[in-house]
Design a protein around this motif. Sequence first.
Motif, PDB file in Angstrom:
ATOM      1  N   LEU A 269       3.739  -0.271  -9.538  1.00  0.00           N
ATOM      2  CA  LEU A 269       3.859   1.179  -9.509  1.00  0.00           C
ATOM      3  C   LEU A 269       3.389   1.700  -8.158  1.00  0.00           C
ATOM      4  O   LEU A 269       2.311   1.334  -7.685  1.00  0.00           O
ATOM      5  N   ALA A 270       4.182   2.549  -7.536  1.00  0.00           N
ATOM      6  CA  ALA A 270       3.798   3.123  -6.244  1.00  0.00           C
ATOM      7  C   ALA A 270       4.566   4.416  -6.030  1.00  0.00           C
ATOM      8  O   ALA A 270       5.743   4.528  -6.386  1.00  0.00           O
ATOM      9  N   LYS A 271       3.888   5.386  -5.465  1.00  0.00           N
ATOM     10  CA  LYS A 271       4.540   6.654  -5.164  1.00  0.00           C
ATOM     11  C   LYS A 271       5.593   6.452  -4.077  1.00  0.00           C
ATOM     12  O   LYS A 271       5.539   5.495  -3.301  1.00  0.00           O
ATOM     13  N   ASN A 272       6.536   7.388  -4.003  1.00  0.00           N
ATOM     14  CA  ASN A 272       7.527   7.340  -2.943  1.00  0.00           C
ATOM     15  C   ASN A 272       6.831   7.462  -1.587  1.00  0.00           C
ATOM     16  O   ASN A 272       5.910   8.255  -1.410  1.00  0.00           O
TER      17      ASN A 272
ATOM     18  N   VAL B 179      -0.757  -1.497  -9.240  1.00  0.00           N
ATOM     19  CA  VAL B 179      -0.614  -0.181  -8.625  1.00  0.00           C
ATOM     20  C   VAL B 179      -0.863  -0.332  -7.135  1.00  0.00           C
ATOM     21  O   VAL B 179      -1.905  -0.863  -6.714  1.00  0.00           O
ATOM     22  N   LEU B 180       0.096   0.119  -6.312  1.00  0.00           N
ATOM     23  CA  LEU B 180      -0.042   0.083  -4.859  1.00  0.00           C
ATOM     24  C   LEU B 180      -0.537   1.441  -4.380  1.00  0.00           C
ATOM     25  O   LEU B 180       0.123   2.459  -4.598  1.00  0.00           O
ATOM     26  N   ARG B 181      -1.708   1.442  -3.727  1.00  0.00           N
ATOM     27  CA  ARG B 181      -2.296   2.697  -3.262  1.00  0.00           C
ATOM     28  C   ARG B 181      -3.110   2.442  -2.004  1.00  0.00           C
ATOM     29  O   ARG B 181      -3.971   1.563  -1.980  1.00  0.00           O
TER      30      ARG B 181
ATOM     31  N   GLN C 207      -2.661   3.854 -16.595  1.00  0.00           N
ATOM     32  CA  GLN C 207      -3.837   4.719 -16.645  1.00  0.00           C
ATOM     33  C   GLN C 207      -4.358   5.035 -15.250  1.00  0.00           C
ATOM     34  O   GLN C 207      -4.669   6.191 -14.958  1.00  0.00           O
ATOM     35  N   LEU C 208      -4.431   4.054 -14.377  1.00  0.00           N
ATOM     36  CA  LEU C 208      -4.857   4.308 -13.013  1.00  0.00           C
ATOM     37  C   LEU C 208      -3.806   5.136 -12.283  1.00  0.00           C
ATOM     38  O   LEU C 208      -4.141   6.085 -11.570  1.00  0.00           O
ATOM     39  N   TYR C 209      -2.554   4.791 -12.480  1.00  0.00           N
ATOM     40  CA  TYR C 209      -1.466   5.486 -11.795  1.00  0.00           C
ATOM     41  C   TYR C 209      -1.404   6.947 -12.210  1.00  0.00           C
ATOM     42  O   TYR C 209      -1.265   7.839 -11.360  1.00  0.00           O
ATOM     43  N   ASP C 210      -1.540   7.222 -13.505  1.00  0.00           N
ATOM     44  CA  ASP C 210      -1.509   8.600 -13.999  1.00  0.00           C
ATOM     45  C   ASP C 210      -2.713   9.378 -13.480  1.00  0.00           C
ATOM     46  O   ASP C 210      -2.612  10.553 -13.144  1.00  0.00           O
TER      47      ASP C 210
END
Length: 217
Positions: A37-40, A194-196, A211-214
């Motif tokens: 999961l990663a934002k644009n 999750v990529l952040r 959960q972390l992504y949200d």
Amino acid sequence: MLEFINVSKSFWTGKQRKVILDRASFRVELGKSMGILAKNGTGKTTLINMVAGLEKPDEGQIIKNCRVSFPLGFMGGVISKLSAMENSRYIARLYGLDPDYIEAFCRWMCDLDEYFDMPVGTYSQGMRSRFSFALMLALDFDLYLIDEGMPSTTDAEFNKRAGDILRERLETTTVLIVSHKPETLEKYCRSAAVLRDGQLHMFDTLEEAKQLYDYEA
């Protein structure tokens, strides 16, 4: 098996250095599909391209002990002046596969009618996406790379046919998929990361990753 060992990747934007990965390590075992999961704008496509070998890391190792597909939607190996028929036969020979089978599979999957025998350069974006996905499914890979899910096409029949075949492939193959939508990952995998900020946070389940992504979305 696919493994990243202390992989770093960044770009200079003209104003600052954008970090995609900062000494990231993870492993994808065959038979255990994984989602990220990663934002644009955080580097999803760059990560997938590094797995495929289309981009090199600045530092670290990428180890591949399996047959890895090109990314869904990638058209770099397709020659625009050739038709889908000619491209499918040419690429089949590159992979040492039966050109007649690859051509027949792609022709059936794409359902492009007379356009299948016309230059790919004349195709719409949707038609090119359908041919790219058909070609990926026609070839024999251990690990399939998907950036954001299904091709961008309004052809519901194609989406269903391709989706059904991909789900069948999941019984014997593995998928690495990156997306900004958790619901996209639900179709293909159970574990996720999750990529952040260049860090890859690994979780045993998609629910934990969500959960972390949200929380940070």
